[in-house]
Design a protein around this motif. Structure first.
Motif, PDB file in Angstrom:
ATOM      1  N   ASP A   1       0.832  -1.209   0.000  1.00  0.00           N
ATOM      2  CA  ASP A   1       0.000   0.000   0.000  1.00  0.00           C
ATOM      3  C   ASP A   1       0.864   1.255   0.000  1.00  0.00           C
ATOM      4  O   ASP A   1       2.066   1.221   0.299  1.00  0.00           O
ATOM      5  N   TYR A   2       0.222   2.383  -0.322  1.00  0.00           N
ATOM      6  CA  TYR A   2       0.952   3.643  -0.466  1.00  0.00           C
ATOM      7  C   TYR A   2       1.505   4.134   0.865  1.00  0.00           C
ATOM      8  O   TYR A   2       2.579   4.736   0.913  1.00  0.00           O
ATOM      9  N   GLN A   3       0.778   3.889   1.949  1.00  0.00           N
ATOM     10  CA  GLN A   3       1.217   4.368   3.265  1.00  0.00           C
ATOM     11  C   GLN A   3       2.594   3.814   3.646  1.00  0.00           C
ATOM     12  O   GLN A   3       3.392   4.494   4.290  1.00  0.00           O
ATOM     13  N   HIS A   4       2.883   2.581   3.238  1.00  0.00           N
ATOM     14  CA  HIS A   4       4.150   1.957   3.595  1.00  0.00           C
ATOM     15  C   HIS A   4       5.174   1.975   2.455  1.00  0.00           C
ATOM     16  O   HIS A   4       6.376   2.033   2.705  1.00  0.00           O
ATOM     17  N   ASP A   5       4.695   1.938   1.219  1.00  0.00           N
ATOM     18  CA  ASP A   5       5.601   1.739   0.089  1.00  0.00           C
ATOM     19  C   ASP A   5       5.684   2.924  -0.859  1.00  0.00           C
ATOM     20  O   ASP A   5       6.434   2.883  -1.833  1.00  0.00           O
ATOM     21  N   ARG A   6       4.905   3.973  -0.589  1.00  0.00           N
ATOM     22  CA  ARG A   6       4.902   5.187  -1.415  1.00  0.00           C
ATOM     23  C   ARG A   6       4.742   4.830  -2.895  1.00  0.00           C
ATOM     24  O   ARG A   6       3.866   4.080  -3.253  1.00  0.00           O
ATOM     25  N   ASN A   7       5.580   5.348  -3.786  1.00  0.00           N
ATOM     26  CA  ASN A   7       5.362   5.164  -5.217  1.00  0.00           C
ATOM     27  C   ASN A   7       5.615   3.741  -5.706  1.00  0.00           C
ATOM     28  O   ASN A   7       5.337   3.435  -6.866  1.00  0.00           O
ATOM     29  N   GLN A   8       6.112   2.873  -4.840  1.00  0.00           N
ATOM     30  CA  GLN A   8       6.302   1.474  -5.230  1.00  0.00           C
ATOM     31  C   GLN A   8       5.145   0.590  -4.768  1.00  0.00           C
ATOM     32  O   GLN A   8       5.246  -0.636  -4.769  1.00  0.00           O
ATOM     33  N   TRP A   9       4.008   1.215  -4.415  1.00  0.00           N
ATOM     34  CA  TRP A   9       2.862   0.399  -4.049  1.00  0.00           C
ATOM     35  C   TRP A   9       2.233  -0.174  -5.307  1.00  0.00           C
ATOM     36  O   TRP A   9       2.501   0.273  -6.421  1.00  0.00           O
ATOM     37  N   LYS A  10       1.400  -1.187  -5.144  1.00  0.00           N
ATOM     38  CA  LYS A  10       0.852  -1.922  -6.287  1.00  0.00           C
ATOM     39  C   LYS A  10      -0.581  -1.479  -6.557  1.00  0.00           C
ATOM     40  O   LYS A  10      -1.545  -2.104  -6.103  1.00  0.00           O
ATOM     41  N   GLN A  11      -0.707  -0.393  -7.297  1.00  0.00           N
ATOM     42  CA  GLN A  11      -2.010   0.125  -7.672  1.00  0.00           C
ATOM     43  C   GLN A  11      -2.675  -0.835  -8.663  1.00  0.00           C
ATOM     44  O   GLN A  11      -2.004  -1.540  -9.411  1.00  0.00           O
ATOM     45  N   ASN A  12      -4.007  -0.837  -8.664  1.00  0.00           N
ATOM     46  CA  ASN A  12      -4.744  -1.645  -9.640  1.00  0.00           C
ATOM     47  C   ASN A  12      -5.530  -0.729 -10.576  1.00  0.00           C
ATOM     48  O   ASN A  12      -5.895   0.394 -10.225  1.00  0.00           O
ATOM     49  N   GLY A  13      -5.783  -1.219 -11.794  1.00  0.00           N
ATOM     50  CA  GLY A  13      -6.383  -0.393 -12.816  1.00  0.00           C
ATOM     51  C   GLY A  13      -7.777   0.089 -12.481  1.00  0.00           C
ATOM     52  O   GLY A  13      -8.148   1.231 -12.782  1.00  0.00           O
ATOM     53  N   TYR A  14      -8.578  -0.762 -11.837  1.00  0.00           N
ATOM     54  CA  TYR A  14      -9.957  -0.385 -11.518  1.00  0.00           C
ATOM     55  C   TYR A  14      -9.998   0.799 -10.568  1.00  0.00           C
ATOM     56  O   TYR A  14     -10.675   1.801 -10.823  1.00  0.00           O
ATOM     57  N   ASP A  15      -9.265   0.708  -9.456  1.00  0.00           N
ATOM     58  CA  ASP A  15      -9.259   1.804  -8.485  1.00  0.00           C
ATOM     59  C   ASP A  15      -8.607   3.053  -9.061  1.00  0.00           C
ATOM     60  O   ASP A  15      -9.008   4.176  -8.747  1.00  0.00           O
ATOM     61  N   ALA A  16      -7.589   2.863  -9.911  1.00  0.00           N
ATOM     62  CA  ALA A  16      -6.916   4.011 -10.520  1.00  0.00           C
ATOM     63  C   ALA A  16      -7.888   4.804 -11.403  1.00  0.00           C
ATOM     64  O   ALA A  16      -7.952   6.040 -11.341  1.00  0.00           O
ATOM     65  N   LEU A  17      -8.660   4.110 -12.223  1.00  0.00           N
ATOM     66  CA  LEU A  17      -9.645   4.790 -13.061  1.00  0.00           C
ATOM     67  C   LEU A  17     -10.748   5.419 -12.213  1.00  0.00           C
ATOM     68  O   LEU A  17     -11.216   6.535 -12.496  1.00  0.00           O
ATOM     69  N   LEU A  18     -11.152   4.720 -11.160  1.00  0.00           N
ATOM     70  CA  LEU A  18     -12.218   5.232 -10.298  1.00  0.00           C
ATOM     71  C   LEU A  18     -11.795   6.527  -9.613  1.00  0.00           C
ATOM     72  O   LEU A  18     -12.571   7.488  -9.525  1.00  0.00           O
ATOM     73  N   VAL A  19     -10.563   6.580  -9.131  1.00  0.00           N
ATOM     74  CA  VAL A  19     -10.050   7.803  -8.510  1.00  0.00           C
ATOM     75  C   VAL A  19     -10.028   8.954  -9.516  1.00  0.00           C
ATOM     76  O   VAL A  19     -10.390  10.092  -9.206  1.00  0.00           O
ATOM     77  N   GLU A  20      -9.640   8.644 -10.749  1.00  0.00           N
ATOM     78  CA  GLU A  20      -9.501   9.704 -11.751  1.00  0.00           C
ATOM     79  C   GLU A  20     -10.862  10.242 -12.194  1.00  0.00           C
ATOM     80  O   GLU A  20     -11.035  11.450 -12.335  1.00  0.00           O
TER      81      GLU A  20
END
Length: 262
Positions: free
Chosen positions: A118-137
């Motif tokens: 997750d971003y809280q622990h791994d910052r830009n090396q976290w493992k984002q997924n396409g569904y949530d990425a599109l939903l945020v945008e």
């Protein structure tokens, strides 16, 4: 017509690099080309398209495919809206195949394939997924889950076996491969560089993509995207009528408000 010579001779208006596992959006004006370049090979760009003036109008995958009698998309094809307009035309595709049917991965699929991060622990090396990425945008524009239509996956290829199984093609896109979209109407473009849901990589692939904006050449009567299918010609005519109506409406408002510029 040689699309590559026509589009590649233009100098970019601007360029930017979108890192892997990121998401972004922008409104591309009619008469411009959005060039996407796979910098390292093996990239994936999941894209959605909306009418920025009427967000209820968005990319329609079934109409795009059945109207052009195809399973894949590539150079010479158009991307239809659900109101019969052409968002953009594919005027260059070095990969010769753009996936149209596999969608994006969700959080569960990414975690099951590559583990949780997750971003809280791994910052830009976290493992984002396409569904949530599109939903945020899309949320930036007041849109939500029900507005996520079927998307494109640029730089990715999925073929079918004789029994109907889907087969992800590894090493499909090479470093430097380029795809160019010429926009035929003002379009809100939403994208993510998260990996394709069928990518078999053992390590989560962070693949950057360069974006460039260019001015498009005028549409000619012999344009391959316009003439490749009769349905494309009708969709371009719908665009022409839409733009005429818009110009007439704008002119009428200008006269009523007495604020025209001469």
């Amino acid at each position: 017509m040689d699309f590559q010579k026509v589009s590649s001779s233009q100098q970019p208006i601007f360029s930017d690099v979108i890192p892997g596992a990121a998401h972004w959006s922008l409104t591309v004006k009619k008469g411009h080309v959005l060039r996407l370049i796979d910098l390292e090979g093996g990239a994936n760009v999941s894209m959605l398209f909306y009418n920025p003036v009427n967000l209820l109008e968005r990319y329609n995958a079934p109409d795009t495919l059945k109207g052009q009698h195809t399973f894949k998309l590539t150079q010479g094809h158009c991307l239809y809206s659900d109101m019969g307009h052409v968002f953009c035309s594919i005027v260059r595709d070095d990969t010769a195949w753009i996936d149209t049917v596999c969608g994006v991965a969700n959080k569960h699929k990414v975690e099951s394939k590559w583990g949780a991060r997750d971003y809280q622990h791994d910052r830009n090396q976290w493992k984002q997924n396409g569904y949530d990425a599109l939903l945020v945008e899309v949320a930036k524009y007041g849109l939500g889950k029900r507005d996520l239509a079927a998307n494109l996956n640029l730089f990715s290829c999925v073929k079918t076996a004789q029994n109907g199984d889907l087969l992800y093609q590894t090493e499909h896109s090479k470093p430097g491969d380029c795809i160019e979209l010429r926009f035929e109407m003002d379009t809100l473009v939403v994208l993510t560089t998260c990996p394709h849901p069928m990518n078999p990589a053992t390590e989560y692939p962070f693949k950057p993509v360069e974006l460039q904006m260019l001015e498009a050449q005028p549409l000619g009567a012999d344009d391959a995207c316009l003439t490749s299918r009769p349905e494309n010609g009708r969709a371009f005519e719908n665009n022409r009528r839409m733009h005429l109506t818009h110009l007439h409406s704008t002119h009428s408002d200008c006269l009523l408000n007495n604020d025209c510029q001469h």
